[in-house]
Design a protein around this motif. Structure first.
Motif, PDB file in Angstrom:
ATOM      1  N   ALA A  26      95.266  58.190  50.621  1.00 47.54           N
ATOM      2  CA  ALA A  26      96.953  57.846  51.115  1.00 47.54           C
ATOM      3  C   ALA A  26      97.333  59.485  51.986  1.00 47.54           C
ATOM      4  CB  ALA A  26      97.442  57.173  50.222  1.00 47.54           C
ATOM      5  N   LEU A  27      98.133  59.608  52.505  1.00 49.50           N
ATOM      6  CA  LEU A  27      98.804  60.779  53.698  1.00 49.50           C
ATOM      7  C   LEU A  27     100.030  60.337  52.413  1.00 49.50           C
ATOM      8  CD1 LEU A  27      96.808  62.197  55.602  1.00 49.50           C
ATOM      9  CD2 LEU A  27      96.680  62.235  53.288  1.00 49.50           C
ATOM     10  N   SER A  65      96.011  67.650  55.423  1.00 48.62           N
ATOM     11  CA  SER A  65      94.531  67.958  55.158  1.00 48.62           C
ATOM     12  C   SER A  65      94.076  66.993  54.066  1.00 48.62           C
ATOM     13  CB  SER A  65      93.625  69.285  54.601  1.00 48.62           C
ATOM     14  OG  SER A  65      94.191  70.062  53.327  1.00 48.62           O
ATOM     15  N   PHE A  66      92.728  66.394  54.212  1.00 48.45           N
ATOM     16  CA  PHE A  66      91.854  65.433  53.430  1.00 48.45           C
ATOM     17  C   PHE A  66      90.791  65.509  53.153  1.00 48.45           C
ATOM     18  CE2 PHE A  66      91.988  63.241  57.664  1.00 48.45           C
ATOM     19  CZ  PHE A  66      91.362  63.143  57.629  1.00 48.45           C
ATOM     20  N   PRO A  67      90.215  65.975  52.123  1.00 43.79           N
ATOM     21  CA  PRO A  67      89.191  65.209  51.888  1.00 43.79           C
ATOM     22  C   PRO A  67      87.574  63.642  52.525  1.00 43.79           C
ATOM     23  CG  PRO A  67      89.440  64.701  50.624  1.00 43.79           C
ATOM     24  CD  PRO A  67      90.725  64.723  50.320  1.00 43.79           C
ATOM     25  N   VAL A  68      86.932  65.039  53.175  1.00 45.13           N
ATOM     26  CA  VAL A  68      85.802  63.829  54.537  1.00 45.13           C
ATOM     27  C   VAL A  68      84.757  64.092  53.754  1.00 45.13           C
ATOM     28  CG1 VAL A  68      85.351  63.133  56.203  1.00 45.13           C
ATOM     29  CG2 VAL A  68      87.421  63.967  56.092  1.00 45.13           C
ATOM     30  N   ASP A  69      84.105  62.749  53.232  1.00 47.38           N
ATOM     31  CA  ASP A  69      82.567  62.149  53.315  1.00 47.38           C
ATOM     32  C   ASP A  69      81.481  62.462  54.411  1.00 47.38           C
ATOM     33  OD1 ASP A  69      80.230  61.430  52.821  1.00 47.38           O
ATOM     34  OD2 ASP A  69      80.654  60.036  51.164  1.00 47.38           O
ATOM     35  N   VAL A  93      88.548  56.540  53.758  1.00 50.15           N
ATOM     36  CA  VAL A  93      89.509  56.207  54.297  1.00 50.15           C
ATOM     37  C   VAL A  93      90.835  56.717  53.897  1.00 50.15           C
ATOM     38  CG1 VAL A  93      90.879  53.507  54.174  1.00 50.15           C
ATOM     39  CG2 VAL A  93      88.381  53.953  53.948  1.00 50.15           C
ATOM     40  N   VAL A  94      91.015  56.778  55.184  1.00 45.66           N
ATOM     41  CA  VAL A  94      92.646  57.626  54.945  1.00 45.66           C
ATOM     42  C   VAL A  94      94.118  56.518  55.386  1.00 45.66           C
ATOM     43  CG1 VAL A  94      93.869  59.251  56.170  1.00 45.66           C
ATOM     44  CG2 VAL A  94      91.185  59.542  56.125  1.00 45.66           C
ATOM     45  N   SER A  95      95.128  56.284  55.005  1.00 42.79           N
ATOM     46  CA  SER A  95      96.182  55.521  55.247  1.00 42.79           C
ATOM     47  C   SER A  95      97.459  56.621  55.343  1.00 42.79           C
ATOM     48  CB  SER A  95      95.869  54.691  54.019  1.00 42.79           C
ATOM     49  OG  SER A  95      95.735  54.645  52.583  1.00 42.79           O
ATOM     50  N   VAL A  96      98.345  55.527  55.365  1.00 43.32           N
ATOM     51  CA  VAL A  96      99.688  56.184  54.672  1.00 43.32           C
ATOM     52  C   VAL A  96     100.979  55.469  53.515  1.00 43.32           C
ATOM     53  CG1 VAL A  96     102.063  55.873  56.039  1.00 43.32           C
ATOM     54  CG2 VAL A  96     100.284  55.842  57.443  1.00 43.32           C
ATOM     55  N   VAL A 141      90.280  67.130  61.781  1.00 42.38           N
ATOM     56  CA  VAL A 141      89.036  66.917  60.867  1.00 42.38           C
ATOM     57  C   VAL A 141      87.799  67.553  61.856  1.00 42.38           C
ATOM     58  CG1 VAL A 141      86.741  65.228  60.346  1.00 42.38           C
ATOM     59  CG2 VAL A 141      89.476  64.937  59.608  1.00 42.38           C
ATOM     60  N   PRO A 142      87.135  68.742  60.962  1.00 48.38           N
ATOM     61  CA  PRO A 142      86.248  69.995  61.549  1.00 48.38           C
ATOM     62  C   PRO A 142      84.887  69.893  62.566  1.00 48.38           C
ATOM     63  CG  PRO A 142      86.216  69.625  59.550  1.00 48.38           C
ATOM     64  CD  PRO A 142      87.131  69.135  59.572  1.00 48.38           C
TER      65      PRO A 142
END
Length: 435
Positions: free
Chosen positions: A279-280, A293-297, A303-306, A331-332
């Motif tokens: 949750a950003l 930035s946030f970790p991505v599998d 899941v990314v939320s606010v 996201v790279p």
């Protein structure tokens, strides 16, 4: 591939206009015609015979006069003989009055049918009802700044309208066509009652014989009726997919850009199944500067939320969505996307440079699977659609054998074709998209 309307008419072309991306995708799926979704309002190549072109004009959040200008210019550029349909919100939100007036300009008549029976939205005596309760007696406009309109006619502002009651809608087709023709001759735009899909079918079937200069306006329910009345006959089994099977190791990124209470439970089901959730903070997303930035599998589901727990400044919702879109675009590596909320979906795809979507099918009502030219799968869904299992169902449709999504994975109605999907439960009906 040729599509022939029911009754032996020549193949036609359809141009559909929507004010946000999730509405455009819902319309494309409802029409069940080969076609494309263009992220406008830039001009696009006109639809070919037997094709539906759906334009996301992205006008939901614009000032009313600017939204009206875009609609007016788009309609003016439509090719002669094109069947026009304008998608409206089933809760009468957005720049409805301004866009309806612009859309009606130059038309021989305007037929308006804003019912959406699959989601419990009906129209009786010119009033929208939510599962039997008048719209103005519900809290469906709780996120809106203005008062809820007491009727469809009131929502249309200064447009001169006449109601077409349910009894007239359910009369014989010649009688209904004659009634529509007479009212249009008096310079009136027509607001049609409807409680069932059959009612919407009747409205479309009565309006089409009046010619392409008579324009349709309504929800995805009216678009579905248009698709049924046109009765497509394909020179092939299915609408072709623009690409082959999905790469098994492509990550799936679920972006939840809504503050709807149901989103919390939807995310919980995905995380319980093993998805990673971040949750950003809204306050940080609203700031200018480098993307968060946030970790991505890289091989699973993220899941990314606010996170609104620290609060955000009033009026910063669009900046929050823009910040969320920048974070996703940073996201790279390419990811398949599930985007909830029409504004969120549009801003994310804008940030990624996506301007064209190819509809594939529906996973459930309003959750529309598309593919991009660069090989991504994209599912768009209004923020408030779907019950608590909505996101999990979408993930299972896109990753039917993924270890992070356990359980039985039955075939999903509508996946890979435009087959009808079952009506949602009461808890899954849309209530009010926030972002």
């Amino acid at each position: 591939m040729v599509i022939k309307p029911r009754g032996g008419r020549e193949p036609c072309r359809v141009l559909a206009l929507a004010d946000d991306l999730s509405g455009a995708a819902e319309t494309a799926a409802a029409l069940r015609l080969p076609g494309r979704i263009v992220l406008g309002p830039a001009p696009a190549a006109p639809p070919a015979e037997g094709e539906a072109l759906v334009l996301d004009l992205d006008t939901r959040q614009l000032p009313a006069d600017e939204a009206a200008r875009i609609v007016r210019e788009t309609v003016r550029g439509a090719a002669a003989g094109t069947v026009l349909i304008k998608k409206t919100d089933s809760l009468l939100r957005g720049n409805l009055a301004a866009e309806a007036a612009a859309y009606a300009r130059g038309a021989a008549g305007l037929v308006i049918a804003p019912a959406l029976p699959v989601a419990g939205r009906t129209v009786r005596d010119g009033v929208v009802h939510l599962r039997g309760t008048p719209l103005h007696a519900t809290d469906a406009w709780r996120a809106e700044s203005g008062p809820v309109p007491p009727s469809v006619a009131a929502a249309l502002g200064g447009l001169r309208t006449a109601g077409v009651p349910l009894g007239a809608v359910r009369s014989s087709r010649p009688e209904l066509t004659g009634r529509l023709r007479d009212l249009m001759a008096a310079g009136l735009s027509l607001v049609c009652d409807a409680e069932t899909d059959a009612d919407l079918d009747a409205v479309v079937a009565a309006a089409l014989p009046l010619g392409p200069d008579v324009r349709l306006m309504g929800t995805g329910g009216l678009a579905a009726a248009l698709g049924r009345v046109l009765a497509p006959v394909l020179d092939g089994a299915d609408i072709p997919s623009p690409r082959g099977p999905l790469p098994p190791d492509r990550p799936l990124l679920v972006v939840v850009g809504t503050a709807e209470p149901t989103a919390v439970a939807q995310i919980a089901q995905l995380t319980a199944a093993g998805a990673r959730h971040t949750a950003l903070p809204a306050a940080l997303l609203a700031e200018a500067g480098p993307p968060l930035s946030f970790p991505v599998d890289a091989h699973g589901i993220t899941v990314v939320s606010v996170d609104n727990s620290l609060g955000i400044l009033t009026g910063s919702a669009r900046r929050v969505v823009a910040g969320l879109a920048r974070a996703i675009a940073a996201v790279p590596y390419p990811a398949d996307l599930v985007l909830t909320g029409g504004e969120t979906a549009r801003r994310v795809l804008d940030a990624l440079g996506v301007t064209l979507l190819h509809p594939v099918g529906q996973i459930h009502h309003g959750a529309v699977h598309c593919r991009t030219d660069d090989g991504r799968s994209v599912v768009t869904r209004p923020g408030s659609y779907g019950d608590t299992g909505s996101l999990l169902r979408i993930a299972r449709a896109l990753r039917p054998v993924h270890p992070d999504v356990p359980g039985d994975h039955p075939a999903v109605p509508g996946e890979g074709s435009f087959a009808p999907v079952p009506p949602p439960s009461v808890s899954s009906a849309p209530q009010g998209e926030v972002l």
